[in-house]
Enzyme design. Structure first.
Site, PDB file in Angstrom:
ATOM      1  N   HIS A 139     -27.869  14.423 -22.468  1.00  0.00           N
ATOM      2  CA  HIS A 139     -27.708  14.816 -24.085  1.00  0.00           C
ATOM      3  C   HIS A 139     -26.236  15.311 -24.253  1.00  0.00           C
ATOM      4  O   HIS A 139     -26.056  15.233 -25.178  1.00  0.00           O
ATOM      5  CB  HIS A 139     -28.652  16.292 -24.281  1.00  0.00           C
ATOM      6  CG  HIS A 139     -30.147  16.016 -23.778  1.00  0.00           C
ATOM      7  ND1 HIS A 139     -30.733  15.139 -24.792  1.00  0.00           N
ATOM      8  CD2 HIS A 139     -31.031  16.574 -22.705  1.00  0.00           C
ATOM      9  CE1 HIS A 139     -32.372  14.565 -24.567  1.00  0.00           C
ATOM     10  NE2 HIS A 139     -32.045  16.486 -23.508  1.00  0.00           N
ATOM     11  N   ASP A 175     -36.474   9.763 -20.013  1.00  0.00           N
ATOM     12  CA  ASP A 175     -37.136  10.982 -20.296  1.00  0.00           C
ATOM     13  C   ASP A 175     -38.189  11.362 -22.174  1.00  0.00           C
ATOM     14  O   ASP A 175     -37.995   9.972 -22.826  1.00  0.00           O
ATOM     15  CB  ASP A 175     -36.069  11.662 -20.112  1.00  0.00           C
ATOM     16  CG  ASP A 175     -35.875  12.951 -20.403  1.00  0.00           C
ATOM     17  OD1 ASP A 175     -35.535  13.768 -19.391  1.00  0.00           O
ATOM     18  OD2 ASP A 175     -35.404  13.722 -21.131  1.00  0.00           O
ATOM     19  N   HIS A 177     -37.189  12.796 -23.368  1.00  0.00           N
ATOM     20  CA  HIS A 177     -36.252  13.650 -25.474  1.00  0.00           C
ATOM     21  C   HIS A 177     -35.108  12.498 -24.826  1.00  0.00           C
ATOM     22  O   HIS A 177     -34.555  11.118 -24.028  1.00  0.00           O
ATOM     23  CB  HIS A 177     -35.385  14.241 -24.461  1.00  0.00           C
ATOM     24  CG  HIS A 177     -36.296  15.746 -24.607  1.00  0.00           C
ATOM     25  ND1 HIS A 177     -36.461  16.567 -23.291  1.00  0.00           N
ATOM     26  CD2 HIS A 177     -37.039  16.404 -25.488  1.00  0.00           C
ATOM     27  CE1 HIS A 177     -37.548  17.855 -22.879  1.00  0.00           C
ATOM     28  NE2 HIS A 177     -37.236  17.667 -24.164  1.00  0.00           N
ATOM     29  N   ASP A 275     -40.193  14.571 -17.436  1.00  0.00           N
ATOM     30  CA  ASP A 275     -40.713  15.135 -18.609  1.00  0.00           C
ATOM     31  C   ASP A 275     -41.402  14.234 -19.654  1.00  0.00           C
ATOM     32  O   ASP A 275     -42.366  14.599 -20.136  1.00  0.00           O
ATOM     33  CB  ASP A 275     -39.884  16.113 -18.919  1.00  0.00           C
ATOM     34  CG  ASP A 275     -38.897  15.679 -19.625  1.00  0.00           C
ATOM     35  OD1 ASP A 275     -38.805  14.002 -19.200  1.00  0.00           O
ATOM     36  OD2 ASP A 275     -37.650  16.100 -20.071  1.00  0.00           O
TER      37      ASP A 275
END
Length: 376
Positions: A139, A175, A177, A275
């Site tokens: 991120h 991931d 995200h 995740d």
């Protein structure tokens, strides 16, 4: 079909100094136990003995600046030696951050571990490597810390690979995200192919940005080098089943592997977020260890087979341990044990989707993404 190298020499990067980075005020999902438990699970399974331990040195400033602005690097480094109150104030001004006095050193070591693994693979000391690192980095943007991280570990590793002679680098991020920081680092670059499979929910899933959508395909010389596969699960007017093994495998067969083969990478990086696994409540997806093993095996079969995998998210610790074991087996070029591949490895009950066709809603999304990419 694909084949993988037999008896691959695999490195494991893990450094206890990263455990010192923690939230001093309250429990937090991005906690030291994540990598501590994964390492213990690999030891218990006998996998650490079959790999080479890599030593990590803090990433150097010049290496970080291949991705991050000088201002960002200096700002983060200036946090060393500050009191907890100052660190808390700095973190509050940013998105999804916490700090303690050990955070900067941990972030430098995490990034340095990926850099060292990259060098070991490109210099031929290893065929592949897995990096158990935190804080995560996908991120973190070139000029902005966010999403639990301070430096973009995999992006820095990719640029380091190019400094050592790799001309074309593939980064695959599974991931749950979107890897917004990695995308921003290479969006107009034709030498890096970035593929992200993530929940998007039409922009209502973290990091809550529209550029995680399938229309964002790169710009300028990088047009067609940015591929987003944005699962839609919940949101306004959306009630779809969570994507699982079959959906990710379909995306790989229809988009990821064909595009990667055409790109012909010299080096592959994997942003491995667990995740997206069944049992991780933060992600709400349904990948199993067998699904991760399939994806990593497919990526190991590309080109030279040189792969560096780095941990990103994954906050259900027992689940993440099982998933990393599956990934290390794939890096070693080995199948999962038959019982594990066919049964419910994580003991999560009859709901775990281990096989079957992709859900129509997700297969249609993959087809739409494929068509958008073909138009470039």
């Amino acid at each position: 079909e694909f084949w993988i190298f037999a008896m691959a020499v695999v490195g494991l990067a893990y450094d206890e100094r990263m455990l010192a980075h923690k939230n001093e005020a309250k429990a937090h999902p991005e906690c030291p136990a994540r990598i501590e438990a994964i390492w213990a699970a690999l030891e218990s399974a006998g996998l650490t003995e079959r790999c080479q331990r890599l030593n990590a040195a803090p990433a150097e400033e010049t290496t970080l600046r291949r991705v991050h602005s000088a201002e960002h690097v200096q700002t983060v480094l200036s946090l060393r030696g500050r009191e907890q109150e100052e660190l808390d104030a700095w973190a509050r001004e940013r998105d999804s951050m916490y700090l303690n006095p050990a955070s900067v050193e941990a972030a430098l070591i995490a990034c340095g571990a990926v850099v060292e693994a990259t060098a070991a693979v490109l210099e031929g000391r290893l065929q592949r490597a897995a990096c158990l690192v935190r804080p995560p980095g996908h991120h973190v943007e070139p000029d902005k810390a966010m999403g639990f991280g301070l430096f973009s570990n995999v992006a820095v590793g990719a640029r380091h690979a190019q400094s050592l002679g790799a001309q074309r680098v593939l980064i695959v991020d599974f991931d749950v995200h979107h890897g917004n920081g990695t995308q921003k680092a290479f969006y107009d670059d034709s030498t890096v192919l970035f593929v992200s499979l993530h929940r998007h929910d039409n922009g209502s899933f973290y990091p809550l940005e529209p550029d995680a959508g399938m229309d964002y395909l790169g710009s300028g010389e990088g047009a067609g080098r940015n591929v987003n596969i944005p699962w839609a699960v919940r949101g306004k007017g959306i009630r779809n089943p969570p994507p699982g093994d079959a959906d990710f495998a379909h995306a790989f067969s229809e988009i990821v592997i064909p595009v990667a083969k055409e790109f012909a990478p010299d080096m592959v990086f994997i942003s491995a977020g667990f995740d997206s696994a069944f049992g991780d409540s933060m992600g709400g997806c349904q990948l199993t260890p067998a699904g991760y093993h399939h994806m990593v095996s497919a990526l190991c079969a590309l080109g030279t087979g040189r792969v560096v995998l780095a941990l990103e998210g994954g906050y259900a610790i027992t689940v993440a341990c099982e998933c990393m074991q599956a990934c290390v087996l794939a890096l070693l070029g080995e199948d999962m044990p038959a019982d594990d591949a066919e049964e419910d490895l994580m003991g999560l009950g009859p709901g775990a989707p281990l096989s079957g066709p992709p859900a129509p809603c997700h297969s249609s999304l993959v087809e739409e993404a494929r068509k958008r990419l073909q138009e470039i």
